[in-house]
Design a protein around this motif. Structure first.
Motif, short mmCIF file in Angstrom:
data_model
loop_
_atom_site.label_atom_id
_atom_site.label_comp_id
_atom_site.label_asym_id
_atom_site.label_seq_id
_atom_site.Cartn_x
_atom_site.Cartn_y
_atom_site.Cartn_z
N GLU A 18 0.97 -1.28 -0.11
CA GLU A 18 0.02 -0.07 -0.07
C GLU A 18 0.80 1.25 -0.01
O GLU A 18 1.64 1.65 0.88
CB GLU A 18 -0.80 -0.19 1.21
CG GLU A 18 -1.85 0.99 1.32
CD GLU A 18 -3.07 1.14 2.44
OE1 GLU A 18 -4.16 1.39 2.14
OE2 GLU A 18 -2.48 0.25 3.20
N MET A 19 0.92 1.98 -1.22
CA MET A 19 1.55 3.16 -1.23
C MET A 19 1.15 3.85 -2.47
O MET A 19 0.75 3.25 -3.49
CB MET A 19 3.16 2.86 -1.31
CG MET A 19 3.58 1.96 -2.46
SD MET A 19 5.43 1.72 -2.50
CE MET A 19 5.68 0.41 -1.33
N PRO A 20 1.44 5.23 -2.41
CA PRO A 20 1.07 6.03 -3.82
C PRO A 20 1.72 5.26 -5.09
O PRO A 20 2.76 4.77 -5.12
CB PRO A 20 1.64 7.44 -3.60
CG PRO A 20 1.75 7.27 -2.12
CD PRO A 20 1.91 6.14 -1.56
N ALA A 21 0.91 5.35 -6.13
CA ALA A 21 1.56 4.78 -7.46
C ALA A 21 2.78 5.18 -7.80
O ALA A 21 3.76 4.43 -8.22
CB ALA A 21 0.39 5.04 -8.32
N SER A 22 3.22 6.52 -7.57
CA SER A 22 4.36 7.10 -7.94
C SER A 22 5.27 6.44 -7.13
O SER A 22 6.80 6.03 -7.36
CB SER A 22 4.69 8.50 -7.77
OG SER A 22 4.19 9.29 -6.67
N GLN A 23 5.20 6.07 -5.84
CA GLN A 23 6.27 5.76 -4.80
C GLN A 23 6.29 4.08 -5.19
O GLN A 23 7.61 3.49 -5.19
CB GLN A 23 5.86 5.89 -3.53
CG GLN A 23 6.72 5.12 -2.52
CD GLN A 23 6.14 5.22 -0.91
OE1 GLN A 23 5.25 6.27 -0.76
NE2 GLN A 23 6.74 4.70 -0.09
N LEU A 24 5.31 3.36 -5.58
CA LEU A 24 5.63 2.09 -5.82
C LEU A 24 6.15 1.88 -7.39
O LEU A 24 7.19 0.94 -7.20
CB LEU A 24 4.11 1.47 -6.37
CG LEU A 24 3.98 -0.06 -6.74
CD1 LEU A 24 4.66 -0.96 -5.52
CD2 LEU A 24 2.69 -0.50 -6.94
N VAL A 25 6.12 2.74 -8.13
CA VAL A 25 7.01 2.72 -9.35
C VAL A 25 8.38 2.89 -9.07
O VAL A 25 9.14 2.02 -9.34
CB VAL A 25 6.43 3.71 -10.46
CG1 VAL A 25 7.66 3.78 -11.71
CG2 VAL A 25 5.20 3.29 -10.95
N ALA A 26 8.67 3.97 -8.22
CA ALA A 26 10.16 4.04 -7.64
C ALA A 26 10.55 3.04 -6.96
O ALA A 26 11.84 2.65 -7.26
CB ALA A 26 9.99 5.42 -6.79
N THR A 27 9.72 2.40 -6.16
CA THR A 27 10.22 1.26 -5.66
C THR A 27 10.55 -0.13 -6.49
O THR A 27 11.56 -0.84 -6.07
CB THR A 27 9.11 0.74 -4.48
OG1 THR A 27 8.86 1.76 -3.51
CG2 THR A 27 9.48 -0.47 -3.66
N LEU A 28 9.81 -0.20 -7.22
CA LEU A 28 9.76 -1.11 -8.19
C LEU A 28 11.20 -1.15 -8.92
O LEU A 28 12.18 -1.91 -9.13
CB LEU A 28 8.79 -1.29 -9.12
CG LEU A 28 7.54 -1.81 -8.46
CD1 LEU A 28 6.41 -1.61 -9.63
CD2 LEU A 28 7.77 -3.16 -8.27
N VAL A 29 11.28 0.08 -9.42
CA VAL A 29 12.71 0.49 -10.16
C VAL A 29 13.82 0.39 -9.11
O VAL A 29 14.87 -0.20 -9.65
CB VAL A 29 12.57 2.11 -10.59
CG1 VAL A 29 14.13 2.52 -11.26
CG2 VAL A 29 11.44 2.11 -11.65
N GLU A 30 13.78 0.78 -7.94
CA GLU A 30 14.90 0.39 -7.17
C GLU A 30 15.33 -1.17 -6.90
O GLU A 30 16.46 -1.51 -6.86
CB GLU A 30 14.75 0.98 -5.82
CG GLU A 30 15.36 1.31 -4.63
CD GLU A 30 15.30 1.82 -3.56
OE1 GLU A 30 16.10 1.64 -2.21
OE2 GLU A 30 14.59 2.94 -3.54
N GLU A 31 14.10 -1.72 -6.89
CA GLU A 31 14.28 -3.22 -6.72
C GLU A 31 14.85 -3.90 -7.88
O GLU A 31 15.48 -5.04 -7.82
CB GLU A 31 13.02 -3.98 -6.48
CG GLU A 31 12.60 -3.68 -5.03
CD GLU A 31 10.96 -3.96 -4.65
OE1 GLU A 31 10.49 -3.81 -3.70
OE2 GLU A 31 10.35 -4.28 -5.80
N LEU A 32 14.85 -3.29 -9.08
CA LEU A 32 15.25 -3.78 -10.41
C LEU A 32 16.96 -3.55 -10.50
O LEU A 32 17.67 -4.18 -11.26
CB LEU A 32 14.42 -3.16 -11.45
CG LEU A 32 13.51 -3.57 -12.00
CD1 LEU A 32 12.99 -2.72 -13.32
CD2 LEU A 32 13.45 -5.03 -12.62
N GLN A 33 17.35 -2.80 -9.45
CA GLN A 33 18.83 -2.34 -9.81
C GLN A 33 19.88 -3.54 -9.39
O GLN A 33 19.22 -4.32 -8.48
CB GLN A 33 19.31 -0.97 -8.81
CG GLN A 33 18.40 0.18 -9.06
CD GLN A 33 18.32 0.45 -10.70
OE1 GLN A 33 19.19 0.62 -11.41
NE2 GLN A 33 17.29 0.94 -11.27
#
Length: 350
Positions: A335-350
């Protein structure tokens, strides 16, 4: 063989928010697109005027590309005898809530395959992407959208469907695994469902198709995205992962179940809408999937009956009959704002 590794045109990250008709909103799609992924709107459950309004609202919130999804199902002929048998089957549940079943059922959702007003609206507003589910529209419709400069995506659940997508001149194949939440994209459900999982389907299509493949089904975090990219997908489409975002239109009961151990139990059913779809198990499934039950009256007439029962139950504070679509990875939702979720997914991709 074309290069399958490139990202979607104009999209920074290999992440697509699934369209999720009834749950996606202009605010959600715009937030995802503004964050560098591809936001999507599902307009299959609304008419052309409402779809136009949703697209215009999204255009007002983002200058980035976004996707508009339409359903391309072949119509099920209405069968009054089947419909009345189904309504009689549902009557004890309506009685439980002091409600009366509808006198008849209607084709509440249109198909895009012969919906010229919807096509004309899309050609006028020119969203960057349009995606198809349940099949494909005519060659004329596809060519008109391509001529307008719109990128086209279509869901496939088998290699045979993917080959139809290639032959039709579509740009991207969305490989929808059996793990995915929401409606199965099977072209001809009367012929059965191969029930292929996401990883097997993605790898099969990457090896045997020339088009870039987008993976969909059970992908909830950066590790899942990395896995499908490793298999050759160009991007991951994620629906359930975005349901808990405040920008989605999921109601409180849906959100509560998705945050509970109820999310560990999903199943594919036809009793809610008349077409196979995966959601969290509730009484709509357990009470209606009985031995000797009559055949459903098909899609979307079954959904007309289902929505009436859902409304009757909800009015009594009972949310055990709602269509709470969710994939097999639902318990991993955050549960988090969509922009934060995208940023989190991108960080997890690193």
């Amino acid at each position: 063989m074309a290069d399958k590794s490139f990202l979607l045109p104009g999209i920074k990250y290999p992440i697509i928010q699934a369209p999720m008709a009834g749950v996606s909103t202009p605010a959600l799609a715009a937030a995802v697109s503004n964050a560098g992924a591809l936001g999507s709107l599902g307009v299959a459950a609304v008419n052309t005027a409402e779809a136009r309004q949703m697209i215009e609202q999204t255009l007002a919130l983002t200058h980035k590309p976004f996707n508009v999804n339409v359903f391309c199902h072949q119509r099920t002929p209405q069968n009054p005898q089947k419909e009345q048998a189904w309504l009689a089957y549902l009557k004890p549940l309506f009685d439980e809530f002091g409600a009366t079943p509808p006198a008849q059922l209607n084709e509440i959702y249109d198909t895009f395959v012969d919906n010229r007003p919807m096509l004309d609206m899309l050609l006028a507003l020119k969203p960057a992407f349009v995606s198809f589910h349940f099949g494909l529209p005519s060659t004329d419709y596809i060519q008109a959208l391509k001529t307008a400069g719109i990128n086209l995506l279509a869901s496939a659940t088998t290699l045979a469907e993917a080959r139809q997508i290639e032959a039709a001149g579509i740009d991207f194949i969305v490989a929808q695994g059996y793990e995915a939440g929401g409606h199965r994209g099977v072209f001809e459900p009367e012929q059965g469902d191969a029930c292929m999982g996401t990883l097997a389907l993605v790898r099969l299509l990457v090896k045997h198709c020339r088009l870039p493949v987008i993976a969909a089904g059970g992908i909830m975090d950066g590790s899942g995205i990395k896995a499908v990219l490793k298999l050759g997908a160009c991007a991951a489409q994620m629906g359930t992962a975005f349901v808990l975002c405040p920008e989605s239109s999921a109601n409180a009961a849906y959100r509560a179940n998705l945050k509970s151990e109820r999310a560990l139990h999903t199943a594919v059913t036809t009793v809610i809408s008349g077409r196979a779809a995966r959601g969290m198990v509730n009484r709509m499934m357990t009470d209606l999937e009985m031995a000797g039950a009559p055949a459903t009256p098909g899609y979307p007439m079954t959904y007309d009956a289902g929505k009436a029962l859902i409304a009757a139950a909800n009015a009594q504070g009972n949310f055990e009959f709602s269509a709470q679509w969710a994939g097999q990875g639902a318990y991993l939702a955050r549960e988090m704002p969509a922009s934060q979720l995208v940023a989190t997914l991108v960080e997890e991709l690193q």
